[in-house]
Design a protein around this motif. Structure first.
Motif, PDB file in Angstrom:
ATOM      1  N   TYR A  31      30.763  51.497  48.171  1.00 28.02           N
ATOM      2  CA  TYR A  31      31.376  51.174  49.452  1.00 28.02           C
ATOM      3  C   TYR A  31      32.769  51.779  49.543  1.00 28.02           C
ATOM      4  O   TYR A  31      33.526  51.794  48.554  1.00 28.02           O
ATOM      5  N   PHE A  33      36.219  51.688  52.243  1.00 26.84           N
ATOM      6  CA  PHE A  33      36.833  50.971  53.357  1.00 26.84           C
ATOM      7  C   PHE A  33      38.125  51.678  53.773  1.00 26.84           C
ATOM      8  O   PHE A  33      38.861  52.187  52.928  1.00 26.84           O
ATOM      9  N   ARG A  95      34.498  49.864  46.483  1.00 28.59           N
ATOM     10  CA  ARG A  95      33.887  48.707  45.846  1.00 28.59           C
ATOM     11  C   ARG A  95      32.532  49.115  45.294  1.00 28.59           C
ATOM     12  O   ARG A  95      31.837  49.948  45.878  1.00 28.59           O
ATOM     13  N   PRO A 101      29.216  38.967  45.612  1.00 24.28           N
ATOM     14  CA  PRO A 101      30.598  38.593  45.913  1.00 24.28           C
ATOM     15  C   PRO A 101      31.441  38.645  44.666  1.00 24.28           C
ATOM     16  O   PRO A 101      30.946  38.447  43.558  1.00 24.28           O
ATOM     17  N   GLY A 102      32.697  38.943  44.856  1.00 20.57           N
ATOM     18  CA  GLY A 102      33.590  38.974  43.714  1.00 20.57           C
ATOM     19  C   GLY A 102      33.739  40.347  43.127  1.00 20.57           C
ATOM     20  O   GLY A 102      34.583  40.555  42.263  1.00 20.57           O
ATOM     21  N   ASN A 103      32.931  41.305  43.560  1.00 18.99           N
ATOM     22  CA  ASN A 103      33.193  42.678  43.131  1.00 18.99           C
ATOM     23  C   ASN A 103      34.411  43.176  43.902  1.00 18.99           C
ATOM     24  O   ASN A 103      34.354  43.368  45.103  1.00 18.99           O
ATOM     25  N   GLU A 104      35.433  43.422  43.154  1.00 17.04           N
ATOM     26  CA  GLU A 104      36.730  43.682  43.770  1.00 17.04           C
ATOM     27  C   GLU A 104      36.750  44.947  44.597  1.00 17.04           C
ATOM     28  O   GLU A 104      36.165  45.958  44.227  1.00 17.04           O
ATOM     29  N   GLN A 105      37.449  44.885  45.715  1.00 14.80           N
ATOM     30  CA  GLN A 105      37.793  46.085  46.466  1.00 14.80           C
ATOM     31  C   GLN A 105      39.068  46.639  45.839  1.00 14.80           C
ATOM     32  O   GLN A 105      40.097  45.972  45.826  1.00 14.80           O
TER      33      GLN A 105
END
Lengths: 116, 113
Positions: A31, A33, A95, A101-105
């Motif tokens: 990902y 962003f 990411r 959830p909790g996989n850091e950006q």
């Protein structure tokens, strides 16, 4: 790993000019962003990609903004024509792996854009 | 969309004291709440996060609590140190989407030596 890389780090341009911001995500991240940070509006998500495909561009302020991700290791955010109100710090983040959830950006160092 | 409010906007504490930053959110379906620290001129960095199925999470001097019923969550920093001075942002994920965050407006924490 060098982390997320952004260029340029600073950009000063005149109103009406085209601006292109660049980002190289962390290798292997799925990902990417693009965020904008201003004093007035804080940290806003502009657009994000999954496997090079734009998923949500609802945060892109207007048609003057466009973003592309031609391959897994490169993305651009373009503003054409630029306006003084576009002055902000633009962050790119990446990411790894969807759905968990909790996989850091991980954020890049940002590009400080000033439009005169 | 989600609305995240964060308080206070500035917080000044003496070294060694505790600091608490509070956030509220509007969408009861939000289920992931990260906290980011941003030092002056630097990038935001994740310091702790919590999922909606957990009420509290702790990592050394940092803890986060979540009250789903009241739709608020808080960051607690104990034994503050000057290097804790930074801007802290809370965020709430969009419903069913761990990729899309709505950020609070930030809290500038100043730890006085």
């Amino acid at each position: 790993d060098a982390g997320v890389i952004q260029s340029p780090r600073h950009e000063v341009t005149e109103m009406g000019q085209e601006v292109t911001l660049r980002c190289k995500p962390i290798s292997g991240h799925d990902y990417l962003f693009w965020y904008r940070q201003t004093m007035m509006r804080g940290l806003e998500l502009l657009i994000y990609f999954n496997n090079n495909v734009p998923i949500d561009d609802s945060g892109m302020p207007e048609d003057r903004f466009s973003a592309k991700m031609p391959n897994a290791s490169f993305s651009t955010l373009k503003i054409q024509p630029s306006e003084p109100r576009d002055s902000a710090v633009y962050f790119c983040a990446s990411r790894r792996l969807a759905g968990i959830p909790g996989n850091e950006q991980f954020f890049g160092p940002g590009t400080r854009l000033t439009v005169l | 969309g989600e609305n995240v409010e964060q308080h206070p906007s500035t917080l000044s504490v003496q070294e060694g004291d505790s600091a608490v930053i509070k956030c509220t959110y509007s969408d009861s379906a939000s289920n992931y709440f990260p906290w980011y620290k941003q030092e002056l001129g630097k990038r935001p960095q994740l310091i702790i996060d919590i999922r909606s199925n957990v009420g509290e999470k702790k990592d050394q001097r940092i803890a986060v609590t979540l009250n789903k019923t009241a739709k608020h969550f808080s960051l607690h920093i104990t034994e503050t140190q000057p290097e804790d001075s930074a801007v802290y942002f809370c965020a709430a994920s969009e419903k069913y989407n761990f990729n899309k965050f709505y950020f609070g407006s930030g809290t500038k924490l100043n730890v006085k030596p």
